[in-house]
Scaffold this active site. Structure first.
Site, PDB file in Angstrom:
ATOM      1  N   HIS A   4      25.908 -25.848   9.800  1.00 35.02           N
ATOM      2  CA  HIS A   4      27.336 -25.553   9.628  1.00 35.02           C
ATOM      3  C   HIS A   4      27.438 -24.465   8.554  1.00 35.02           C
ATOM      4  O   HIS A   4      26.585 -24.394   7.664  1.00 35.02           O
ATOM      5  CB  HIS A   4      28.025 -26.837   9.159  1.00 35.02           C
ATOM      6  N   ASP A   7      22.588 -32.867   5.103  1.00 38.71           N
ATOM      7  CA  ASP A   7      24.019 -32.777   5.393  1.00 38.71           C
ATOM      8  C   ASP A   7      24.331 -33.889   6.394  1.00 38.71           C
ATOM      9  O   ASP A   7      24.033 -33.782   7.585  1.00 38.71           O
ATOM     10  CB  ASP A   7      24.321 -31.385   5.960  1.00 38.71           C
ATOM     11  N   GLN A  61      27.880 -35.409   9.988  1.00 39.74           N
ATOM     12  CA  GLN A  61      28.031 -35.909  11.365  1.00 39.74           C
ATOM     13  C   GLN A  61      27.098 -37.081  11.678  1.00 39.74           C
ATOM     14  O   GLN A  61      26.985 -37.472  12.841  1.00 39.74           O
ATOM     15  CB  GLN A  61      27.771 -34.777  12.368  1.00 39.74           C
ATOM     16  N   LYS A 116      35.611 -38.037   7.857  1.00 41.96           N
ATOM     17  CA  LYS A 116      34.864 -38.173   9.111  1.00 41.96           C
ATOM     18  C   LYS A 116      34.408 -39.621   9.336  1.00 41.96           C
ATOM     19  O   LYS A 116      33.864 -39.942  10.385  1.00 41.96           O
ATOM     20  CB  LYS A 116      33.669 -37.224   9.118  1.00 41.96           C
ATOM     21  N   CYS A 123      32.336 -23.533  13.374  1.00 40.87           N
ATOM     22  CA  CYS A 123      31.747 -23.154  12.079  1.00 40.87           C
ATOM     23  C   CYS A 123      30.223 -23.114  12.144  1.00 40.87           C
ATOM     24  O   CYS A 123      29.534 -23.438  11.167  1.00 40.87           O
ATOM     25  CB  CYS A 123      32.204 -24.082  10.952  1.00 40.87           C
TER      26      CYS A 123
HETATM   27  N1  C6P Z   1      32.662 -29.973  10.678  1.00 44.96           N
HETATM   28  C1  C6P Z   1      33.755 -29.847  12.835  1.00 44.96           C
HETATM   29  O1  C6P Z   1      34.758 -29.776  13.557  1.00 44.96           O
HETATM   30  P1  C6P Z   1      34.086 -30.733   5.371  1.00 44.96           P
HETATM   31  O2  C6P Z   1      34.982 -29.697   5.996  1.00 44.96           O
HETATM   32  O3  C6P Z   1      33.670 -30.364   3.973  1.00 44.96           O
HETATM   33  O4  C6P Z   1      34.621 -32.129   5.478  1.00 44.96           O
HETATM   34  O5  C6P Z   1      32.753 -30.754   6.270  1.00 44.96           O
HETATM   35  C2  C6P Z   1      32.015 -29.583   6.480  1.00 44.96           C
HETATM   36  C3  C6P Z   1      30.906 -29.835   7.446  1.00 44.96           C
HETATM   37  C4  C6P Z   1      29.598 -29.747   7.006  1.00 44.96           C
HETATM   38  N2  C6P Z   1      28.569 -30.031   7.818  1.00 44.96           N
HETATM   39  C5  C6P Z   1      28.755 -30.400   9.090  1.00 44.96           C
HETATM   40  C6  C6P Z   1      27.573 -30.746   9.936  1.00 44.96           C
HETATM   41  C7  C6P Z   1      30.052 -30.504   9.609  1.00 44.96           C
HETATM   42  O6  C6P Z   1      30.225 -30.882  10.861  1.00 44.96           O
HETATM   43  C8  C6P Z   1      31.151 -30.200   8.774  1.00 44.96           C
HETATM   44  C9  C6P Z   1      32.552 -30.224   9.312  1.00 44.96           C
HETATM   45  C10 C6P Z   1      33.950 -30.028  11.350  1.00 44.96           C
HETATM   46  O7  C6P Z   1      32.632 -29.776  13.281  1.00 44.96           O
HETATM   47  C11 C6P Z   1      34.952 -29.056  10.809  1.00 44.96           C
HETATM   48  S1  C6P Z   1      34.377 -27.394  10.854  1.00 44.96           S
END
Ligand code: C6P
Length: 417
Positions: A134, A211, A214, A237, A375
């Site tokens: 990401h 990370d 997910q 999430k 992203c």
């Molecule tokens: N992915 C998606 O629709 P935040 O925004 O800080 O809560 O998470 C960022 C982030 C970092 N790593 C991974 C693997 C992610 O999937 C995400 C967030 C969302 O896939 C929003 S772009």
């Protein structure tokens, strides 16, 4: 005690229709159609227990934490710290001091890049990430490289979306200072073999950041078993509020790292001559934290524990298999991300139809999916596509909803044929 232990081992029968009752928003209708919410990788919906817990906080407990001796401040502080302890248990961290509250995954990675990075990484050093990261796990490292003269190394993946691990071994050397890698890809669904990656990295004495944005909502996470040095995730999430997230870090590393931000609560004493920093975890929590976020996150963890992560994993896997089979039967549809080990994420493209058109027509049917690059622009670049349509599933989704997605896609194909 014995009886209690045995009860905890018995998995409660999972009833998706009963579970759905816990989520008021799932009763929404969109242009006359019942909502099908398949954008769970972007953010999950909130159970009533989380919503009510936040309401209770503002009605009965609202105050700043760690600062007051008065009644409300003591309650807020107690609840905030109880949330930290609940997070510790949830991911099986050894110490409560290893749990730092952040705004989310993004801020947690930026914290490590700025703090660990500026403490331990310099000119000529190397940081390893992967091609499926990401942007949150790419850009903070690029910024650090710009500032320090360090270099980024990128592990590629194959056309199924599986990391080519032989490349990792080739990259590791005495200049490698960190591996920062996604546990489950948000655009491919791939579950990476992170335990193996940690083992390889540690054989070179290289720390690993995972990370977990997910993975945390789909499987039981045990940071001690994974062996990782840092693990990051977002509250929103895992059925909790937005604006709260977690950085887990091994205590000995966190202790050596410089503070990320300066401000209230992160200090022991301040003079114009010398400031001394607070103990962990407060050294990394400058300013008034997201109190209701932490308390809401605790309620979300309580809820997940009640349903049981094993039940969730089993049900979501069944749903993923069902959806994969159904989508694979649609001619002109190509799944992007076909790794052997996958989380409940289905990215796909339809021949000659732009994903934004797919998303718009599905929305008319009441089906919420995400379209775009998610992203992860390097993932799109790998497949030479501008975007995908992504359906990301949760344990509150049903097979009937998957069938509605399939009907919706068939409608899209008909409109464009
Ligand atoms: N992915 C998606 O629709 P935040 O925004 O800080 O809560 O998470 C960022 C982030 C970092 N790593 C991974 C693997 C992610 O999937 C995400 C967030 C969302 O896939 C929003 S772009």
């Amino acid at each position: 005690m014995k009886l209690q232990e045995n009860l905890e081992k018995v998995s409660i029968p999972f009833d998706v229709y009963k579970v759905r009752e816990d989520f008021p928003i799932l009763k929404t209708t969109v242009r006359g159609n019942p909502l099908v919410y398949f954008d769970n990788a972007a953010t999950t919906q909130k159970p009533i227990s989380v919503i009510e817990r936040i309401r209770k906080y503002y009605e009965q407990e609202n105050s700043n934490v760690h600062r007051g001796v008065h009644y409300l401040s003591e309650i807020a502080t107690k609840e905030f710290e109880a949330a930290r302890e609940q997070v510790r248990k949830f991911i099986n961290a050894e110490f409560k001091e290893e749990i730092i509250f952040t705004r989310g995954t993004t801020e947690a990675i930026n914290l490590v890049a700025n703090s660990f990075g500026k403490t331990f990484i310099g000119q000529g050093d190397e940081i390893i990430i992967s091609e499926m990261e990401h942007h949150s796990n790419i850009v903070p490292w690029q910024l650090l490289c710009e500032e320090t003269g360090a270099k980024l190394r990128v592990i590629p993946f194959d056309d199924n979306g599986e990391l080519i691990l032989d490349e990792l071994e080739k990259f590791l050397n005495e200049r490698t200072k960190l591996i920062s890698i996604v546990h489950v890809s948000n655009s491919l669904g791939t579950v990476n073999p992170v335990k193996k990656i940690v083992e390889i990295a540690h054989s070179y004495a290289v720390p690993v950041l995972l990370d977990g944005a997910q993975s945390i909502m789909h499987q039981k996470i045990d940071v001690q078993d994974l062996g990782c040095d840092f693990f990051v995730f977002s509250g929103h999430k895992i059925y909790g509020p937005t604006g709260i997230g977690v950085l887990y870090g091994k205590k000995d590393l966190l202790e050596k790292m410089r503070p990320y931000q300066g401000g209230g609560d992160m200090i022991k004493s301040v003079t114009f001559q010398k400031t001394t920093y607070n103990d962990l975890p407060y050294k990394f929590e400058a300013g008034t934290p997201n109190i209701e976020g932490a308390i809401g996150l605790r309620a979300a963890i309580d809820y997940l524990n009640e349903i049981g992560l094993e039940n969730i994993a089993q049900y979501e896997n069944e749903l993923l298999n069902y959806a994969t089979e159904k989508l694979s039967q649609i001619s002109n549809l190509k799944l992007i991300g076909t790794a052997k080990s996958k989380g409940p994420i289905l990215s796909f493209i339809l021949e000659n139809i732009h994903p934004h058109d797919v998303g718009t027509i599905l929305d008319y049917e009441g089906i919420a999916v995400r379209t775009g690059h998610h992203c992860t622009q390097p993932v799109m670049e790998h497949f030479k596509i501008p975007a995908t349509t992504r359906a990301s599933l949760s344990f509150y989704n049903t097979k009937e909803e998957v069938d509605r997605l399939v009907q919706g896609i068939q409608k899209v194909i008909k409109v464009f044929s």
